[in-house]
Design a protein around this motif. Sequence first.
Motif, short mmCIF file in Angstrom:
data_model
loop_
_atom_site.label_atom_id
_atom_site.label_comp_id
_atom_site.label_asym_id
_atom_site.label_seq_id
_atom_site.Cartn_x
_atom_site.Cartn_y
_atom_site.Cartn_z
N PRO A 108 13.03 86.55 26.29
CA PRO A 108 13.46 86.50 24.88
C PRO A 108 14.01 85.48 24.48
O PRO A 108 14.66 85.01 23.23
N TYR A 109 13.62 84.00 24.86
CA TYR A 109 13.95 82.73 24.37
C TYR A 109 12.89 81.68 24.43
O TYR A 109 11.92 82.15 24.84
N PRO A 110 13.05 80.97 23.34
CA PRO A 110 11.96 80.03 23.07
C PRO A 110 11.65 79.15 24.27
O PRO A 110 12.62 78.92 24.93
N LEU A 111 10.69 78.49 24.40
CA LEU A 111 10.29 77.41 25.55
C LEU A 111 11.24 76.37 25.05
O LEU A 111 11.31 75.86 23.75
N LEU A 112 11.68 75.45 26.31
CA LEU A 112 12.42 74.34 26.11
C LEU A 112 11.44 73.05 25.77
O LEU A 112 10.73 72.72 26.82
N MET A 113 11.14 72.62 24.63
CA MET A 113 9.93 71.58 24.39
C MET A 113 10.54 70.35 24.11
O MET A 113 9.97 69.37 23.98
N VAL A 114 11.77 70.14 24.29
CA VAL A 114 12.54 68.65 24.20
C VAL A 114 13.45 68.64 25.20
O VAL A 114 13.65 69.31 26.10
N PRO A 115 13.62 67.22 25.86
CA PRO A 115 14.37 66.88 26.79
C PRO A 115 15.81 67.87 26.85
O PRO A 115 16.36 67.97 25.93
N ARG A 116 16.01 68.17 28.15
CA ARG A 116 17.31 69.04 28.09
C ARG A 116 18.67 68.34 27.60
O ARG A 116 19.58 68.93 26.73
N ALA A 117 18.66 67.31 27.64
CA ALA A 117 20.17 66.70 27.25
C ALA A 117 20.09 66.72 25.49
O ALA A 117 20.98 66.89 24.96
N GLN A 118 18.75 66.38 25.00
CA GLN A 118 18.53 66.68 23.50
C GLN A 118 18.91 68.05 23.16
O GLN A 118 19.62 68.12 22.03
N ALA A 119 18.61 68.84 23.96
CA ALA A 119 18.63 70.32 23.48
C ALA A 119 20.26 70.79 23.64
O ALA A 119 20.62 71.31 22.73
N ARG A 120 20.89 70.28 24.42
CA ARG A 120 22.46 70.29 24.62
C ARG A 120 23.20 69.83 23.40
O ARG A 120 24.05 70.53 23.15
N GLN A 121 22.80 68.40 23.10
CA GLN A 121 23.22 68.07 22.03
C GLN A 121 22.85 68.81 20.63
O GLN A 121 24.04 69.14 20.02
N LYS A 122 21.88 69.46 20.55
CA LYS A 122 21.77 70.29 19.28
C LYS A 122 22.56 71.50 19.42
O LYS A 122 22.95 72.06 18.40
N VAL A 123 22.63 72.00 20.56
CA VAL A 123 23.73 73.32 20.70
C VAL A 123 24.99 73.08 20.34
O VAL A 123 25.80 73.94 19.80
N LEU A 124 25.52 71.87 20.87
CA LEU A 124 26.88 71.20 20.64
C LEU A 124 27.08 71.19 19.06
O LEU A 124 28.00 71.54 18.40
N GLN A 125 25.95 70.47 18.48
CA GLN A 125 26.14 70.27 16.87
C GLN A 125 25.93 71.63 16.10
O GLN A 125 26.81 71.64 15.08
#
Length: 133
Positions: A108-125
Motif C-alpha cells: 500500500p506504499y509507493p516505491l522509494l524512488m529518491v535517496p532515503r535521506a532525501q525522503a526523510r527530509q521530505k517527511v520531516l518537512q
Amino acid sequence: DLRNIKDTLGMNILSCKSPDMVEKEIWVYLLAYNLIRWMMVQSALLADVNPRHLSFKHSLQLWLIASTRMPDCTPEQRLLLLMFIAEQQVANRPGRIEPRAVKRRPKPYPLLMVPRAQARQKVLQYGHPKKLK
C-alpha cells in the motif's frame, strides 16, 4: 519450473539499472543455476540415482553453506558435499496440479524512488503522504 527457480535464486527483483548490467545479472543467475544443476548431476552419478530426483533447493542451500564455511575445500570435502546433495530426494507426486497465480500482494506504499535521506527530509518537512487505498 522457471518461476520457482527465480524465486529460489533470489532473482525475482533485479537490482541493476542499465540494460547492459541487467543482462549481465541475468547471465550470472543462469550461470549459478547451471552450476547447481551440474553439482546435482555429479552427485547423482556418485550415488547412482536419477538427477531429476534430487532437490534443487537442498542442493542450493548446501552449496551456500559450503561456500561460506569452506571457501578452499579439499577434494574430500567436495566429495562429502556431493554425497550430502544426493541424500535429499524429492518424492514422486503424480497428478500434482498447482494454480498459475501469484500470491504476492501489492504494497500500500509507493516505491522509494529518491535517496532515503532525501525522503526523510521530505517527511520531516511535509509529513507523511496520505495512505493509498
